[in-house]
Scaffold this motif. Structure first.
Motif, mmCIF file in Angstrom:
data_model
loop_
_atom_site.group_PDB
_atom_site.id
_atom_site.type_symbol
_atom_site.label_atom_id
_atom_site.label_comp_id
_atom_site.label_asym_id
_atom_site.label_seq_id
_atom_site.Cartn_x
_atom_site.Cartn_y
_atom_site.Cartn_z
ATOM 1 N N GLU A 71 22.601 -11.536 -9.820
ATOM 2 C CA GLU A 71 22.537 -12.620 -8.841
ATOM 3 C C GLU A 71 23.787 -12.611 -7.968
ATOM 4 N N PRO A 72 23.703 -13.066 -6.734
ATOM 5 C CA PRO A 72 22.515 -13.574 -6.052
ATOM 6 C C PRO A 72 21.692 -12.497 -5.361
ATOM 7 N N THR A 73 22.125 -11.247 -5.458
ATOM 8 C CA THR A 73 21.407 -10.171 -4.754
ATOM 9 C C THR A 73 20.007 -9.980 -5.303
ATOM 10 N N MET A 74 19.897 -9.954 -6.629
ATOM 11 C CA MET A 74 18.604 -9.726 -7.283
ATOM 12 C C MET A 74 18.433 -10.731 -8.410
ATOM 13 N N PRO A 75 17.946 -11.927 -8.088
ATOM 14 C CA PRO A 75 17.761 -12.941 -9.126
ATOM 15 C C PRO A 75 16.593 -12.593 -10.043
ATOM 16 N N PRO A 76 16.480 -13.273 -11.178
ATOM 17 C CA PRO A 76 15.342 -13.005 -12.077
ATOM 18 C C PRO A 76 14.013 -13.178 -11.349
ATOM 19 N N GLY A 77 13.079 -12.288 -11.659
ATOM 20 C CA GLY A 77 11.782 -12.316 -10.985
ATOM 21 C C GLY A 77 11.695 -11.425 -9.779
ATOM 22 N N THR A 78 12.784 -10.728 -9.451
ATOM 23 C CA THR A 78 12.777 -9.835 -8.288
ATOM 24 C C THR A 78 12.092 -8.515 -8.641
ATOM 25 N N LEU A 79 11.291 -8.031 -7.712
ATOM 26 C CA LEU A 79 10.673 -6.714 -7.862
ATOM 27 C C LEU A 79 11.630 -5.672 -7.306
ATOM 28 N N ILE A 80 11.951 -4.647 -8.096
ATOM 29 C CA ILE A 80 12.784 -3.546 -7.611
ATOM 30 C C ILE A 80 12.004 -2.246 -7.748
ATOM 31 N N VAL A 81 12.173 -1.380 -6.777
ATOM 32 C CA VAL A 81 11.515 -0.077 -6.784
ATOM 33 C C VAL A 81 12.608 0.980 -6.901
ATOM 34 N N VAL A 82 12.525 1.777 -7.950
ATOM 35 C CA VAL A 82 13.571 2.736 -8.306
ATOM 36 C C VAL A 82 13.042 4.147 -8.117
ATOM 37 N N LYS A 83 13.794 4.949 -7.368
ATOM 38 C CA LYS A 83 13.416 6.338 -7.120
ATOM 39 C C LYS A 83 14.426 7.277 -7.783
ATOM 40 N N ARG A 84 13.892 8.285 -8.427
ATOM 41 C CA ARG A 84 14.773 9.270 -9.058
ATOM 42 C C ARG A 84 15.629 9.949 -7.999
ATOM 43 N N THR A 85 16.930 10.021 -8.288
ATOM 44 C CA THR A 85 17.890 10.575 -7.336
ATOM 45 C C THR A 85 18.812 11.540 -8.071
ATOM 46 N N PRO A 86 19.073 12.684 -7.495
ATOM 47 C CA PRO A 86 20.019 13.604 -8.135
ATOM 48 C C PRO A 86 21.362 12.933 -8.399
ATOM 49 N N ASN A 87 21.937 13.223 -9.529
ATOM 50 C CA ASN A 87 23.178 12.569 -9.925
ATOM 51 C C ASN A 87 24.288 12.746 -8.901
ATOM 52 N N GLU A 88 24.353 13.898 -8.297
ATOM 53 C CA GLU A 88 25.429 14.158 -7.320
ATOM 54 C C GLU A 88 25.241 13.384 -6.020
ATOM 55 N N ASP A 89 24.047 12.807 -5.792
ATOM 56 C CA ASP A 89 23.805 12.019 -4.582
ATOM 57 C C ASP A 89 24.117 10.539 -4.768
#
Length: 249
Positions: free
Chosen positions: A86-104
Protein backbone atom coordinates in the motif's frame (compact mmCIF):
# COMPACT_ATOMS: atom_id res chain seq x y z
CA UNK A 1 -81.25 63.08 -69.85
CA UNK A 2 -78.05 61.69 -68.64
CA UNK A 3 -77.85 58.15 -67.46
CA UNK A 4 -74.88 57.33 -65.37
CA UNK A 5 -74.01 53.84 -64.35
CA UNK A 6 -73.07 53.87 -60.65
CA UNK A 7 -70.02 51.95 -59.70
CA UNK A 8 -70.49 49.09 -57.35
CA UNK A 9 -69.27 49.86 -53.91
CA UNK A 10 -67.20 47.46 -51.97
CA UNK A 11 -70.05 46.96 -49.55
CA UNK A 12 -72.74 46.23 -52.16
CA UNK A 13 -73.90 42.65 -52.58
CA UNK A 14 -74.01 41.15 -56.02
CA UNK A 15 -75.28 37.94 -57.40
CA UNK A 16 -71.83 37.18 -58.70
CA UNK A 17 -70.27 37.14 -55.28
CA UNK A 18 -67.89 34.25 -54.61
CA UNK A 19 -69.62 30.99 -53.90
CA UNK A 20 -66.87 29.66 -51.67
CA UNK A 21 -64.60 31.83 -49.60
CA UNK A 22 -61.02 30.63 -49.20
CA UNK A 23 -60.75 28.91 -45.85
CA UNK A 24 -58.54 30.51 -43.27
CA UNK A 25 -55.21 28.79 -42.80
CA UNK A 26 -55.31 26.90 -39.56
CA UNK A 27 -51.97 26.24 -37.90
CA UNK A 28 -51.00 22.63 -38.14
CA UNK A 29 -51.38 21.39 -34.59
CA UNK A 30 -50.39 17.86 -35.49
CA UNK A 31 -46.72 18.78 -35.76
CA UNK A 32 -46.28 19.53 -32.07
CA UNK A 33 -47.04 16.02 -30.76
CA UNK A 34 -44.85 14.56 -33.49
CA UNK A 35 -42.01 16.89 -32.58
CA UNK A 36 -42.37 15.98 -28.91
CA UNK A 37 -42.45 12.31 -29.79
CA UNK A 38 -39.38 12.67 -31.99
CA UNK A 39 -37.58 14.51 -29.21
CA UNK A 40 -38.43 11.82 -26.68
CA UNK A 41 -37.39 9.14 -29.13
CA UNK A 42 -34.10 10.90 -29.74
CA UNK A 43 -33.37 11.27 -26.02
CA UNK A 44 -34.25 7.65 -25.38
CA UNK A 45 -32.14 6.51 -28.34
CA UNK A 46 -29.09 8.44 -27.18
CA UNK A 47 -29.50 7.26 -23.58
CA UNK A 48 -29.84 3.63 -24.65
CA UNK A 49 -26.90 3.92 -27.03
CA UNK A 50 -24.58 5.50 -24.49
CA UNK A 51 -25.46 3.03 -21.74
CA UNK A 52 -25.08 0.12 -24.14
CA UNK A 53 -21.66 1.25 -25.32
CA UNK A 54 -20.48 1.87 -21.74
CA UNK A 55 -21.52 -1.65 -20.73
CA UNK A 56 -19.95 -3.11 -23.85
CA UNK A 57 -16.64 -1.31 -23.29
CA UNK A 58 -16.69 -2.34 -19.63
CA UNK A 59 -17.13 -5.99 -20.53
CA UNK A 60 -14.44 -5.83 -23.19
CA UNK A 61 -12.08 -4.05 -20.80
CA UNK A 62 -12.59 -6.63 -18.05
CA UNK A 63 -12.07 -9.48 -20.47
CA UNK A 64 -8.93 -7.84 -21.85
CA UNK A 65 -7.14 -7.05 -18.59
CA UNK A 66 -8.06 -10.31 -16.87
CA UNK A 67 -7.76 -12.86 -19.66
CA UNK A 68 -6.72 -11.64 -23.11
CA UNK A 69 -3.60 -9.62 -22.27
CA UNK A 70 -2.18 -12.19 -19.82
CA UNK A 71 -2.58 -14.94 -22.40
CA UNK A 72 -1.14 -12.93 -25.26
CA UNK A 73 1.90 -11.85 -23.24
CA UNK A 74 2.45 -15.17 -21.50
CA UNK A 75 1.80 -13.58 -18.13
CA UNK A 76 0.06 -14.75 -14.97
CA UNK A 77 -2.61 -12.91 -12.97
CA UNK A 78 -2.35 -12.73 -9.19
CA UNK A 79 -4.32 -11.09 -6.41
CA UNK A 80 -2.74 -8.96 -3.70
CA UNK A 81 -3.85 -10.28 -0.30
CA UNK A 82 -1.95 -8.11 2.20
CA UNK A 83 -1.19 -4.42 2.66
CA UNK A 84 2.61 -4.53 2.37
CA UNK A 85 2.49 -2.69 -0.97
CA UNK A 86 0.00 0.00 0.00
CA UNK A 87 -0.87 2.53 -1.23
CA UNK A 88 0.40 1.46 -4.65
CA UNK A 89 -1.21 -1.98 -4.57
CA UNK A 90 -3.78 -2.33 -1.80
CA UNK A 91 -5.40 -5.69 -0.96
CA UNK A 92 -7.72 -6.85 -3.71
CA UNK A 93 -5.58 -5.45 -6.52
CA UNK A 94 -5.17 -7.52 -9.66
CA UNK A 95 -1.53 -7.75 -10.79
CA UNK A 96 -0.29 -9.29 -14.03
CA UNK A 97 3.22 -10.73 -13.82
CA UNK A 98 5.35 -11.52 -16.86
CA UNK A 99 8.45 -13.66 -16.78
CA UNK A 100 11.50 -11.46 -17.27
CA UNK A 101 15.15 -12.42 -17.63
CA UNK A 102 17.01 -11.82 -14.39
CA UNK A 103 19.52 -9.49 -16.02
CA UNK A 104 16.67 -7.22 -17.23
CA UNK A 105 15.41 -6.55 -13.70
CA UNK A 106 16.38 -3.22 -12.19
CA UNK A 107 16.11 -1.44 -8.87
CA UNK A 108 12.57 -0.07 -8.45
CA UNK A 109 10.85 -2.86 -10.38
CA UNK A 110 7.98 -4.63 -8.65
CA UNK A 111 8.46 -8.40 -8.84
CA UNK A 112 6.64 -11.51 -7.72
CA UNK A 113 8.81 -14.22 -6.19
CA UNK A 114 8.90 -17.27 -3.96
CA UNK A 115 10.40 -16.33 -0.60
CA UNK A 116 11.21 -19.99 -0.02
CA UNK A 117 12.31 -22.02 -3.03
CA UNK A 118 10.05 -24.93 -3.82
CA UNK A 119 7.03 -23.60 -1.92
CA UNK A 120 3.92 -22.40 -3.81
CA UNK A 121 3.43 -19.19 -1.82
CA UNK A 122 4.52 -16.00 -3.58
CA UNK A 123 5.15 -12.40 -2.49
CA UNK A 124 5.09 -9.20 -4.53
CA UNK A 125 7.54 -6.50 -3.42
CA UNK A 126 9.73 -3.83 -4.95
CA UNK A 127 13.41 -4.37 -5.71
CA UNK A 128 15.43 -2.24 -3.31
CA UNK A 129 18.87 -3.31 -4.34
CA UNK A 130 20.86 -5.69 -6.56
CA UNK A 131 24.15 -7.14 -5.36
CA UNK A 132 26.75 -9.65 -6.47
CA UNK A 133 28.50 -12.20 -4.34
CA UNK A 134 32.23 -12.80 -4.35
CA UNK A 135 31.65 -15.55 -6.88
CA UNK A 136 29.82 -13.09 -9.17
CA UNK A 137 26.32 -14.46 -8.47
CA UNK A 138 23.48 -11.95 -8.68
CA UNK A 139 21.34 -11.38 -5.61
CA UNK A 140 18.19 -9.29 -5.30
CA UNK A 141 16.93 -7.59 -2.13
CA UNK A 142 13.32 -6.44 -1.85
CA UNK A 143 11.06 -4.41 0.42
CA UNK A 144 7.34 -3.71 0.54
CA UNK A 145 6.35 -0.08 -0.05
CA UNK A 146 4.47 -0.08 3.25
CA UNK A 147 7.18 -1.89 5.24
CA UNK A 148 9.71 0.16 7.26
CA UNK A 149 12.59 -2.28 6.73
CA UNK A 150 13.84 -4.43 3.86
CA UNK A 151 13.05 -8.13 3.56
CA UNK A 152 15.43 -10.58 5.21
CA UNK A 153 15.86 -12.85 2.21
CA UNK A 154 18.31 -12.61 -0.63
CA UNK A 155 16.72 -13.83 -3.85
CA UNK A 156 18.33 -15.91 -6.57
CA UNK A 157 17.05 -15.93 -10.17
CA UNK A 158 15.23 -19.25 -9.68
CA UNK A 159 12.94 -17.74 -7.03
CA UNK A 160 11.65 -14.90 -9.18
CA UNK A 161 8.39 -15.52 -11.06
CA UNK A 162 8.45 -12.29 -13.04
CA UNK A 163 7.95 -8.53 -13.12
CA UNK A 164 4.58 -6.81 -12.64
CA UNK A 165 3.61 -5.20 -15.94
CA UNK A 166 0.33 -3.63 -14.74
CA UNK A 167 -2.14 -3.66 -11.87
CA UNK A 168 -5.85 -2.87 -11.54
CA UNK A 169 -7.43 -2.10 -8.15
CA UNK A 170 -10.33 -4.26 -6.89
CA UNK A 171 -10.29 -6.66 -9.83
CA UNK A 172 -8.18 -9.10 -7.85
CA UNK A 173 -11.25 -10.10 -5.85
CA UNK A 174 -12.98 -11.04 -9.08
CA UNK A 175 -9.88 -12.91 -10.18
CA UNK A 176 -9.94 -14.92 -6.93
CA UNK A 177 -13.51 -16.06 -7.59
CA UNK A 178 -13.11 -16.97 -11.28
CA UNK A 179 -10.24 -19.41 -11.48
CA UNK A 180 -9.74 -22.64 -13.37
CA UNK A 181 -12.92 -23.98 -14.95
CA UNK A 182 -14.99 -20.96 -13.95
CA UNK A 183 -12.61 -18.76 -15.94
CA UNK A 184 -13.17 -20.81 -19.11
CA UNK A 185 -16.92 -20.64 -18.57
CA UNK A 186 -16.68 -16.86 -18.13
CA UNK A 187 -14.69 -16.45 -21.34
CA UNK A 188 -17.23 -18.49 -23.29
CA UNK A 189 -20.15 -16.62 -21.74
CA UNK A 190 -18.65 -13.21 -22.42
CA UNK A 191 -17.84 -14.16 -26.02
CA UNK A 192 -21.41 -15.32 -26.60
CA UNK A 193 -22.79 -12.21 -24.91
CA UNK A 194 -20.65 -9.91 -27.03
CA UNK A 195 -21.68 -11.71 -30.21
CA UNK A 196 -25.35 -11.52 -29.27
CA UNK A 197 -25.01 -7.88 -28.35
CA UNK A 198 -23.41 -7.07 -31.69
CA UNK A 199 -26.28 -8.80 -33.54
CA UNK A 200 -28.82 -6.95 -31.39
CA UNK A 201 -27.17 -3.61 -32.12
CA UNK A 202 -27.31 -4.25 -35.88
CA UNK A 203 -30.96 -5.31 -35.81
CA UNK A 204 -31.91 -2.44 -33.51
CA UNK A 205 -30.19 0.05 -35.80
CA UNK A 206 -32.06 -1.27 -38.84
CA UNK A 207 -35.39 -1.12 -37.01
CA UNK A 208 -34.72 2.43 -35.83
CA UNK A 209 -33.81 3.45 -39.37
CA UNK A 210 -37.00 1.93 -40.78
CA UNK A 211 -39.06 3.57 -38.06
CA UNK A 212 -37.40 6.89 -38.73
CA UNK A 213 -38.18 6.63 -42.44
CA UNK A 214 -41.79 5.84 -41.62
CA UNK A 215 -42.10 8.87 -39.35
CA UNK A 216 -40.50 11.15 -41.92
CA UNK A 217 -42.91 9.95 -44.60
CA UNK A 218 -46.02 10.71 -42.52
CA UNK A 219 -45.88 14.50 -42.36
CA UNK A 220 -44.94 14.73 -46.03
CA UNK A 221 -48.12 12.87 -47.05
CA UNK A 222 -50.20 14.93 -44.66
CA UNK A 223 -48.72 18.14 -46.01
CA UNK A 224 -49.46 17.01 -49.54
CA UNK A 225 -53.09 16.29 -48.59
CA UNK A 226 -53.45 19.75 -47.04
CA UNK A 227 -52.06 21.30 -50.21
CA UNK A 228 -54.63 19.43 -52.28
CA UNK A 229 -57.44 20.67 -50.02
CA UNK A 230 -56.24 24.24 -50.29
CA UNK A 231 -56.03 23.92 -54.07
CA UNK A 232 -59.55 22.52 -54.20
CA UNK A 233 -60.88 25.44 -52.16
CA UNK A 234 -59.02 28.02 -54.20
CA UNK A 235 -61.45 27.86 -57.14
CA UNK A 236 -61.86 30.81 -59.53
CA UNK A 237 -64.12 33.45 -57.95
CA UNK A 238 -66.87 34.96 -60.12
CA UNK A 239 -67.02 38.78 -60.06
CA UNK A 240 -69.44 41.43 -61.40
CA UNK A 241 -68.18 44.01 -63.84
CA UNK A 242 -69.02 47.63 -63.05
CA UNK A 243 -69.22 50.53 -65.44
CA UNK A 244 -67.23 53.42 -64.20
CA UNK A 245 -67.71 56.98 -65.52
CA UNK A 246 -69.56 55.95 -68.72
CA UNK A 247 -72.19 58.46 -69.83
CA UNK A 248 -74.85 58.26 -72.49
CA UNK A 249 -76.06 61.62 -73.67
Amino acid sequence: MTITARSRRAGDHTEGSPRHAAPARVPDQHQHPADDRDEKTTIWWWTRTIVSWVLLLLMVGLLAVMVVIPRLTGSTAYTVLTGSMEPTMPPGTLIVVKRTPNEDLNTGDVITFQPVSGEPGVVTHRIEGIYYTGEGERRIHTRGDNNPIADSWSLVPEQIRGRVIYSVPYLGRVNTVINGQSRSILITGVAVALGGYAVWMVISGLLDKRRENGVDGGPADEQGSDADDLQAHAMPVSTTETKIGHENV
